[in-house]
Design a protein around this motif. Structure first.
Motif, PDB file in Angstrom:
ATOM      1  N   ALA A   1      -3.611   4.193  -1.197  1.00  0.00           N
ATOM      2  CA  ALA A   1      -1.942   4.512  -2.059  1.00  0.00           C
ATOM      3  C   ALA A   1      -1.712   3.837  -3.166  1.00  0.00           C
ATOM      4  N   PHE A   2      -1.967   2.345  -2.765  1.00  0.00           N
ATOM      5  CA  PHE A   2      -1.763   1.318  -3.891  1.00  0.00           C
ATOM      6  C   PHE A   2      -2.903   1.562  -5.021  1.00  0.00           C
ATOM      7  N   ARG A   3      -3.959   1.835  -4.609  1.00  0.00           N
ATOM      8  CA  ARG A   3      -5.069   1.923  -5.567  1.00  0.00           C
ATOM      9  C   ARG A   3      -4.765   3.173  -6.455  1.00  0.00           C
ATOM     10  N   HIS A   4      -4.490   4.409  -6.093  1.00  0.00           N
ATOM     11  CA  HIS A   4      -4.162   5.297  -6.787  1.00  0.00           C
ATOM     12  C   HIS A   4      -2.939   5.294  -7.595  1.00  0.00           C
ATOM     13  N   GLY A   5      -2.111   4.603  -7.037  1.00  0.00           N
ATOM     14  CA  GLY A   5      -0.643   4.502  -7.687  1.00  0.00           C
ATOM     15  C   GLY A   5      -0.609   3.175  -8.440  1.00  0.00           C
ATOM     16  N   GLY A   6      -1.803   2.356  -9.032  1.00  0.00           N
ATOM     17  CA  GLY A   6      -2.004   1.153  -9.331  1.00  0.00           C
ATOM     18  C   GLY A   6      -1.615   1.339 -10.839  1.00  0.00           C
ATOM     19  N   ASP A   7      -2.523   0.411 -11.360  1.00  0.00           N
ATOM     20  CA  ASP A   7      -2.276   0.274 -12.746  1.00  0.00           C
ATOM     21  C   ASP A   7      -3.316   1.092 -13.710  1.00  0.00           C
ATOM     22  N   ASP A   8      -4.331   1.789 -12.916  1.00  0.00           N
ATOM     23  CA  ASP A   8      -5.034   2.875 -13.721  1.00  0.00           C
ATOM     24  C   ASP A   8      -4.042   3.950 -14.689  1.00  0.00           C
ATOM     25  N   GLU A   9      -4.293   4.118 -15.830  1.00  0.00           N
ATOM     26  CA  GLU A   9      -3.355   5.090 -16.529  1.00  0.00           C
ATOM     27  C   GLU A   9      -3.565   6.367 -15.977  1.00  0.00           C
TER      28      GLU A   9
ATOM     29  N   SER B   1      -4.829  -3.795  -0.205  1.00  0.00           N
ATOM     30  CA  SER B   1      -3.469  -3.644  -0.299  1.00  0.00           C
ATOM     31  C   SER B   1      -2.838  -4.669  -1.090  1.00  0.00           C
ATOM     32  N   LEU B   2      -2.883  -5.918  -0.862  1.00  0.00           N
ATOM     33  CA  LEU B   2      -2.010  -6.783  -1.333  1.00  0.00           C
ATOM     34  C   LEU B   2      -2.576  -7.272  -2.802  1.00  0.00           C
ATOM     35  N   GLY B   3      -3.809  -6.912  -3.093  1.00  0.00           N
ATOM     36  CA  GLY B   3      -4.432  -6.953  -4.402  1.00  0.00           C
ATOM     37  C   GLY B   3      -3.997  -6.042  -5.421  1.00  0.00           C
ATOM     38  N   HIS B   4      -3.819  -4.758  -4.724  1.00  0.00           N
ATOM     39  CA  HIS B   4      -3.235  -3.516  -5.770  1.00  0.00           C
ATOM     40  C   HIS B   4      -1.691  -3.907  -5.955  1.00  0.00           C
ATOM     41  N   LEU B   5      -1.054  -4.491  -5.056  1.00  0.00           N
ATOM     42  CA  LEU B   5       0.223  -4.677  -5.366  1.00  0.00           C
ATOM     43  C   LEU B   5       0.536  -5.867  -5.942  1.00  0.00           C
ATOM     44  N   GLN B   6      -0.282  -6.822  -6.414  1.00  0.00           N
ATOM     45  CA  GLN B   6       0.077  -8.098  -7.032  1.00  0.00           C
ATOM     46  C   GLN B   6       0.455  -7.822  -8.359  1.00  0.00           C
ATOM     47  N   SER B   7       0.143  -7.170  -9.201  1.00  0.00           N
ATOM     48  CA  SER B   7       0.506  -6.839 -10.517  1.00  0.00           C
ATOM     49  C   SER B   7       1.939  -6.519 -10.643  1.00  0.00           C
ATOM     50  N   ARG B   8       2.465  -5.870  -9.541  1.00  0.00           N
ATOM     51  CA  ARG B   8       3.778  -5.256  -9.631  1.00  0.00           C
ATOM     52  C   ARG B   8       4.840  -6.290  -8.990  1.00  0.00           C
TER      53      ARG B   8
ATOM     54  N   ASP C   1       7.390  -0.939 -12.265  1.00  0.00           N
ATOM     55  CA  ASP C   1       8.109  -1.849 -12.969  1.00  0.00           C
ATOM     56  C   ASP C   1       8.408  -3.012 -11.676  1.00  0.00           C
ATOM     57  N   PRO C   2       8.235  -4.098 -12.168  1.00  0.00           N
ATOM     58  CA  PRO C   2       8.214  -5.075 -11.122  1.00  0.00           C
ATOM     59  C   PRO C   2       9.975  -5.252 -10.594  1.00  0.00           C
ATOM     60  N   LEU C   3      10.882  -4.762 -11.337  1.00  0.00           N
ATOM     61  CA  LEU C   3      12.146  -4.520 -10.606  1.00  0.00           C
ATOM     62  C   LEU C   3      12.274  -3.836  -9.640  1.00  0.00           C
ATOM     63  N   GLN C   4      11.459  -2.826  -9.346  1.00  0.00           N
ATOM     64  CA  GLN C   4      11.395  -2.182  -7.998  1.00  0.00           C
ATOM     65  C   GLN C   4      11.008  -2.959  -6.828  1.00  0.00           C
TER      66      GLN C   4
ATOM     67  N   SER D   1      -7.645 -16.151   2.266  1.00  0.00           N
ATOM     68  CA  SER D   1      -8.036 -16.129   0.847  1.00  0.00           C
ATOM     69  C   SER D   1      -7.053 -15.211   0.319  1.00  0.00           C
ATOM     70  N   GLY D   2      -7.051 -13.900   0.781  1.00  0.00           N
ATOM     71  CA  GLY D   2      -6.401 -12.910   0.329  1.00  0.00           C
ATOM     72  C   GLY D   2      -4.880 -13.221   0.191  1.00  0.00           C
ATOM     73  N   PHE D   3      -4.489 -13.682   1.408  1.00  0.00           N
ATOM     74  CA  PHE D   3      -3.000 -14.149   1.402  1.00  0.00           C
ATOM     75  C   PHE D   3      -2.788 -15.192   0.389  1.00  0.00           C
ATOM     76  N   THR D   4      -3.296 -16.267   0.454  1.00  0.00           N
ATOM     77  CA  THR D   4      -3.043 -17.308  -0.765  1.00  0.00           C
ATOM     78  C   THR D   4      -3.228 -16.886  -2.242  1.00  0.00           C
ATOM     79  N   SER D   5      -4.419 -15.840  -2.473  1.00  0.00           N
ATOM     80  CA  SER D   5      -4.333 -15.319  -3.719  1.00  0.00           C
ATOM     81  C   SER D   5      -2.960 -14.510  -4.208  1.00  0.00           C
ATOM     82  N   PHE D   6      -2.531 -13.733  -3.166  1.00  0.00           N
ATOM     83  CA  PHE D   6      -1.295 -13.043  -3.536  1.00  0.00           C
ATOM     84  C   PHE D   6      -0.088 -14.131  -3.704  1.00  0.00           C
TER      85      PHE D   6
END
Length: 618
Positions: A255-263, A333-340, A313-316, A361-366
């Motif tokens: 869900a995050f991937r398809h609703g992610g940063d891809d145009e 999941s965390l990776g795809h949310l990270q940019s938001r 938008d990060p405000l969401q 490692s995934g948690f600390t990266s986030f």
């Protein structure tokens, strides 16, 4: 009309095929259409009680005994069919809504799905994996708190871990209030799943219960071989079966991937055919989207470029609760949310990441990407956490004010030393952790802005008197302290605590056996804490009339009082307390030998706004 009905049944069969292969579902359809009633071979049903308790979020009991602990759910029944309050049962830490009314309770997260009701959980392992046909829970006191039963495809006793650990819902419902506290055998109608299981999870919501729910045993009934059920035995199919279920939804990462940063390319020029939606003020669109759940927000981002921009938008994402999605959350999941989440302020990861779903490692990266603006972090029951994770939190979250590590009982004691670097902490929950005395003293030395501290069931702290002394000298603004089941706090330590922390509103001294009323410590407490709203003296058999008289004279704001188990409180002193404390909402007098049921009923009639609790055994 016949064609429409056939199409309707065909669609329903496709939905039902989750519990069987496509061929099995179609064969069942043909059997019904041809009027066949051929009996299908069935393997013998296996009945088994829980072998082991693997994990849980809280319990009423101590870490060093069996009374009222979750470990009582393993094995055959100890109490059932008897009803009442028995120490041999499993009891969670809280009930009702009183804990949400306390000043120490955190505010609720936005975007919590309406269907997520769980407050506690317990995971149980059984001897043999089976295809579940029934789950029976023996509830012996105030039943009705179970809101969800889930099954996992992982065998906790096997070395072979599946590549994809899956949890499937067998049954779920909204919280219910059962009218009687009597024992019952709860066996809801469960749905069929496509894999054998010997790992079940019960999720609990006790908000509608009038007292502690007590569970005695759990029975799993199932078949060794996968059942093939004829369609005529299926439940009646309704229109509701056509809606998407959790199973059919893509996992969170997808869900995050398809609703992610891809145009998003909808094949249309901008602003075409959207009903002038783009002319609404940006802030108004943001307000509308703020009412969506996280899953809906990620789906909406796939619809068009305009909504993709708003949904990312990060405000969401200033508040983000991932606890409802614990079963599907992963590093991806965390990776795809990270940019938001560049403006993230409140994050709830409670219950997530267990059994390898999240990695350190995934948690600390986030956290490195999204932690700088964080003020609140909920990590209850996150068993993936390591010392390195807490070190990263201390380095990347300089403004953190709230940290919840409740029931993170697998964290090494050394890990807690990093918390002392979070000098702006105001709320710290360490319930059921392995924190030791050196670490907590170090934290109190530097975290002087603490308002709320929970050290309940922290059995590795050697001398609570020293901790109380440090609190009194460093944390003047303290509002609440939870010392539930601390074994070595004496009247000297309590006197120092209440003398130095005069702003205290909540104090939990339940099951602290070394405190004795004869020393005058409870009377001294009442005189020093005029703001007191909650006081738990649970299982202290020395509480007497003089203590209640001081509370009545000095604590007019008292709302919650627990004196369960005292043998020295008279009806007259209790009545005086009720008259002097008009804000009192909860009063637990269970097992108070001088207060029988008749007296409790009379006081309840005189003071109907007060919930006077008195448990029973039968």
């Amino acid at each position: 009309m016949l064609t429409l009905l056939s199409m309707f049944y065909y669609i329903c069969l496709r939905r039902r095929s989750r519990s069987g292969t496509r061929g099995e579902a179609l064969n069942s359809r043909r059997a019904v259409e041809s009027g066949q009633r051929t009996a299908l071979p069935v393997s013998p049903e296996v009945e088994q009680y829980a072998k082991e308790v693997l994990d849980f979020s809280s319990h009423y009991g101590s870490e060093n005994s069996m009374s009222y602990t979750m470990w009582n759910l393993a094995g055959v029944p100890n109490v059932y069919p008897s009803s009442g309050d028995f120490t041999q049962t499993a009891v969670f830490r809280a009930y009702g809504t009183w804990w949400e009314q306390c000043a120490s309770a955190p505010p609720r997260f936005r975007r919590t799905p309406r269907g997520f009701h769980s407050q506690d959980y317990i995971e149980l392992a059984f001897e043999e994996p089976v295809y579940p046909m029934a789950v029976e829970v023996l509830e012996t006191y105030y039943p009705g708190a179970i809101v969800q039963i889930q099954a996992c495809n992982l065998n906790p006793f096997s070395q072979n871990t599946p590549a994809d650990v899956r949890w499937e819902v067998l049954w779920s419902a909204e919280p219910t209030k059962v009218l009687t506290p009597q024992a019952r055998q709860f066996s809801p109608a469960i749905r069929q799943i496509s894999f054998p299981t010997n790992l079940l999870r019960l999720e609990i919501n006790s908000s509608l219960q009038q007292y502690y729910t007590e569970l005695d045993a759990v029975i799993l009934r199932g078949l060794r071989e996968r059942p093939i059920l004829p369609l005529y035995k299926m439940p009646v199919i309704g229109v509701g079966d056509l809606s998407d279920s959790d199973e059919e939804l893509a996992d969170m990462a997808a869900a995050f991937r398809h609703g992610g940063d891809d145009e998003v390319d909808d094949g249309k020029p901008p602003n075409a055919g959207n009903g002038h939606f783009d002319r609404l003020p940006y802030e108004l669109i943001q307000l509308i989207l703020s009412h969506l759940t996280l899953r809906d927000l990620c789906r909406l981002a796939q619809s068009c470029k305009l909504l993709h921009q708003h949904c990312c938008d990060p405000l969401q994402y200033t508040q983000l609760s991932l606890q409802p999605y614990w079963a599907r959350l992963s590093d991806a999941s965390l990776g795809h949310l990270q940019s938001r989440c560049s403006l993230l302020q409140r994050l709830n990861l409670s219950w997530t990441g267990n059994r390898g779903a999240l990695t350190p490692s995934g948690f600390t990266s986030f956290m490195k990407a999204c932690g700088p603006s964080l003020v609140s972090l909920e990590l209850s029951c996150c068993h993936f956490l390591t010392e390195a994770c807490l070190e990263v939190i201390s380095q990347t979250c300089p403004g953190l004010q709230e940290l919840n590590l409740s029931s993170c009982d697998r964290l090494h004691p050394q890990a807690f030393t990093h918390i002392s670097k979070l000098t702006r902490l105001r709320r710290l929950v360490l319930y059921r952790t392995k924190i030791e005395q050196t670490a907590i003293l170090n934290i109190l030395t530097f975290c002087t802005e603490l308002r709320h501290l929970n050290l309940g069931s922290c059995v590795r702290i050697e001398d609570y008197d020293v901790v109380a002394s440090m609190l009194s000298s460093r944390c003047y603004s303290l509002r609440s302290v939870d010392l539930w089941r601390c074994r070595n706090l004496t009247d000297r330590g309590l006197a120092e605590l209440v003398s130095g922390c005069r702003m205290l509103e909540e104090l939990d001294l339940g099951w602290c056996p070394t405190l004795q009323s004869s020393s005058g410590c409870f009377q001294h407490l009442a005189r020093k804490l005029p703001r007191l709203r909650k006081l738990f003296l649970t299982a202290n058999r020395t509480v007497c009339d003089a203590d209640l008289e001081e509370l009545a004279a000095n604590c007019p704001s008292l709302q919650h009082l627990d004196i369960l188990g005292t043998r020295m409180v008279s009806p007259q002193a209790l009545k005086k307390l009720l008259q002097s404390c008009p804000k009192l909402l909860l009063l637990d007098v269970s097992f108070c030998s001088q207060l029988d049921n008749r007296i409790v009923q009379e006081l309840s009639a005189l003071f109907p706004k007060v919930a006077i609790k008195k448990s029973f055994t039968q």
